[in-house]
Enzyme design. Structure first.
Site, PDB file in Angstrom:
ATOM      1  N   TYR A  54       0.848  -1.194   0.000  1.00 27.34           N
ATOM      2  CA  TYR A  54       0.000   0.000   0.000  1.00 27.34           C
ATOM      3  C   TYR A  54       0.879   1.238   0.000  1.00 27.34           C
ATOM      4  CZ  TYR A  54      -5.023  -0.634   0.250  1.00 27.34           C
ATOM      5  OH  TYR A  54      -6.330  -0.846  -0.074  1.00 27.34           O
ATOM      6  N   ASP A 200      -7.403  12.850 -25.205  1.00 22.38           N
ATOM      7  CA  ASP A 200      -7.482  11.457 -24.765  1.00 22.38           C
ATOM      8  C   ASP A 200      -6.762  10.645 -25.834  1.00 22.38           C
ATOM      9  OD1 ASP A 200      -8.072   8.834 -24.302  1.00 22.38           O
ATOM     10  OD2 ASP A 200     -10.136   9.205 -23.657  1.00 22.38           O
ATOM     11  N   THR A 226      -3.984   5.179 -22.059  1.00 26.15           N
ATOM     12  CA  THR A 226      -3.889   3.859 -21.438  1.00 26.15           C
ATOM     13  C   THR A 226      -2.520   3.292 -21.792  1.00 26.15           C
ATOM     14  OG1 THR A 226      -4.960   2.939 -23.391  1.00 26.15           O
ATOM     15  CG2 THR A 226      -6.340   3.270 -21.452  1.00 26.15           C
ATOM     16  N   LYS A 229      -2.597  -0.692 -24.897  1.00 25.54           N
ATOM     17  CA  LYS A 229      -2.988  -0.871 -26.304  1.00 25.54           C
ATOM     18  C   LYS A 229      -1.707  -1.014 -27.146  1.00 25.54           C
ATOM     19  CE  LYS A 229      -7.516   1.281 -25.707  1.00 25.54           C
ATOM     20  NZ  LYS A 229      -7.567   2.054 -24.455  1.00 25.54           N
ATOM     21  N   ARG A 235      -2.382  -3.483 -18.231  1.00 27.14           N
ATOM     22  CA  ARG A 235      -3.628  -2.717 -18.224  1.00 27.14           C
ATOM     23  C   ARG A 235      -3.464  -1.555 -17.247  1.00 27.14           C
ATOM     24  NH1 ARG A 235      -6.790  -5.478 -21.220  1.00 27.14           N
ATOM     25  NH2 ARG A 235      -8.320  -3.825 -21.100  1.00 27.14           N
TER      26      ARG A 235
HETATM   27  N1  DSN Z   1     -12.760  -0.071 -24.639  1.00 21.55           N
HETATM   28  C1  DSN Z   1     -11.647   0.584 -25.267  1.00 21.55           C
HETATM   29  C2  DSN Z   1     -11.587   0.280 -26.703  1.00 21.55           C
HETATM   30  O1  DSN Z   1     -11.807  -0.863 -27.050  1.00 21.55           O
HETATM   31  O2  DSN Z   1     -11.303   1.150 -27.507  1.00 21.55           O
HETATM   32  C3  DSN Z   1     -11.667   2.012 -25.007  1.00 21.55           C
HETATM   33  O3  DSN Z   1     -11.838   2.203 -23.647  1.00 21.55           O
END
Ligand code: DSN
Length: 423
Positions: A54, A200, A226, A229, A235
């Site tokens: 933590y 974003d 994020t 990707k 994640r």
């Molecule tokens: N769910 C994601 C996507 O597939 O683009 C975006 O948050």
């Protein structure tokens, strides 16, 4: 001491499920634009002892003791993110992209403020004002969309809407748009109407890291992203911003939006930033864009309409009406799943169908490119997609397509054959 036996000995049911998904990942062709395969190193950091700690707060200002090493780890992650993206400030704590956006809104907006974002049904994201999401519940979102003839964002239209609704923040970014947004023009409009610009970049941040896409960082006041990707990390979420917003952004994430950080995920993000700073990774991102373009062009030549006529990034949208007016996105995606090709269905701009049926398929190339596919292979994948959709109902054709998919997937696998799905 903790139980040191392997997962399969402790929990055969879960080990079996993990192995089953590893098998699915190894034996299918993956075209979901937001998915990828992490390296062993990323997975090791994600599965490390940092999961035990933590550390509410930030390096040097914690609400828990025993954080000296965690502080070094989080500093390393922040420094790597800043250096990779040329950003003044980085927050690596968001658990996801949605929470990166939440932390940013909490930092810079008050409930009821007007925000301008891209229409969800034309490529935007749930957190850009959907009425079923906290963003649409807390803030007054107004929307810009794409031009009906070009299916591209028209900056004159964005400016017109911005001048009329006078937003406190403009959100530029998407989850289903295949063209490059003009960051500089967005910033110009934001400055003209006195708004903040949040980009974003969840979908394109990996391409930005590898130099395969223009960076929003010099133009956006705040960039959210994020890490799982095209960036190929664990994640999680990430926020990059100008130093003057750093303290507010940090407060927006913790304590406003989140409690304790996921230290194992932060460690894995740091590994991904390290991996993304190599020449090999740069070549990978250039190949993603080349693959997406090659696949979209060959499908166009095969008579399939691609939204906006093609792609400049890692994804594109197929308009299924060019195959069959009655074929929904949902049915097409399910059908492709039966032959071993994984995609998601998606609305296309001005879609006549609701989102849970949709008229499009979103095709993304980051995962297939990680598996080593190049232009020739992805063109072949495009042909297999078209054959499956056109040949549905013909059992022999479907079996033939499934056989070719299996052969191609086996030649381009993300993990070794004996990989149990965990490290
Ligand atoms: N769910 C994601 C996507 O597939 O683009 C975006 O948050």
């Amino acid at each position: 001491m903790t139980d040191q036996r392997h997962l399969a000995e402790v929990d055969a049911a879960m080990a079996g499920l993990i192995a089953a998904d590893a098998e699915r990942q190894r034996t299918s062709i993956h075209l979901i634009a937001s998915e990828n395969f992490t390296s062993r190193a990323v997975m090791q950091a994600s599965g490390s002892v940092f999961t035990n700690k933590y550390s509410e707060g930030y390096p040097g200002r914690r609400y828990y003791e025993g954080c000296a090493v965690v502080d070094q780890m989080e500093d390393l992650a922040r420094d790597r993110a800043k250096s990779l993206f040329g950003a003044e400030h980085a927050n690596v704590q968001p658990h996801s992209g949605a929470q990166a956006n939440m932390g940013t809104y909490f930092s810079l907006l008050d409930p009821g403020d007007v925000v301008l974002g891209m229409r969800l049904d034309q490529g935007g994201h749930l957190t850009h004002g959907s009425h079923v999401n906290f963003s649409g519940m807390l803030y007054r979102f107004e929307a810009y969309g794409v031009d009906p003839s070009t299916e591209r964002v028209d900056m004159d239209e964005v400016r017109k809407v911005a001048l009329s609704v006078r937003p406190k923040m403009i959100v530029a970014g998407f989850s289903a748009y295949s063209r490059i947004l003009d960051w500089e023009a967005f910033r110009g409009i934001a400055d003209e109407v006195g708004a903040l610009l949040m980009v974003d970049a969840a979908h394109i941040i990996g391409l930005v890291a590898g130099g395969a896409h223009p960076s929003p960082i010099p133009y956006a006041h705040v960039t959210t992203a994020t890490t799982h990707k095209a960036l190929r990390g664990p994640r999680g979420g990430l926020i990059l911003c100008e130093e003057r917003f750093g303290a507010d952004i940090d407060k927006g994430v913790f304590p406003n939006a989140q409690g304790g950080a996921l230290n194992n995920q932060i460690a894995a993000k740091a590994v991904a930033f390290h991996e993304a700073s190599t020449d090999e990774y740069r070549a990978y991102t250039a190949q993603i864009v080349a693959n997406a373009s090659a696949m979209a062009d060959s499908m166009t030549a095969d008579g399939i309409r691609i939204v906006s006529g093609g792609t400049d990034n890692h994804l594109f949208l197929m308009d299924l009406r060019s195959i069959d007016d009655d074929l929904t996105g949902r049915d097409a995606a399910r059908l492709l799943d039966t032959v071993g090709i994984t995609v998601n269905f998606n609305t296309i701009p001005f879609d006549p169908r609701p989102p849970f049926k949709a008229t499009g398929l979103r095709i993304g190339l980051p995962a297939a490119t990680t598996c080593g596919m190049k232009e020739d292979e992805v063109r072949r994948v495009g042909t297999l997609v078209a054959r499956a959709l056109r040949g549905r109902g013909d059992e022999a054709e479907m079996a033939a397509v499934a056989g070719e998919v299996a052969e191609l997937a086996s030649a381009f696998q993300p993990y070794p054959v004996d990989f149990p799905g965990h490290v």
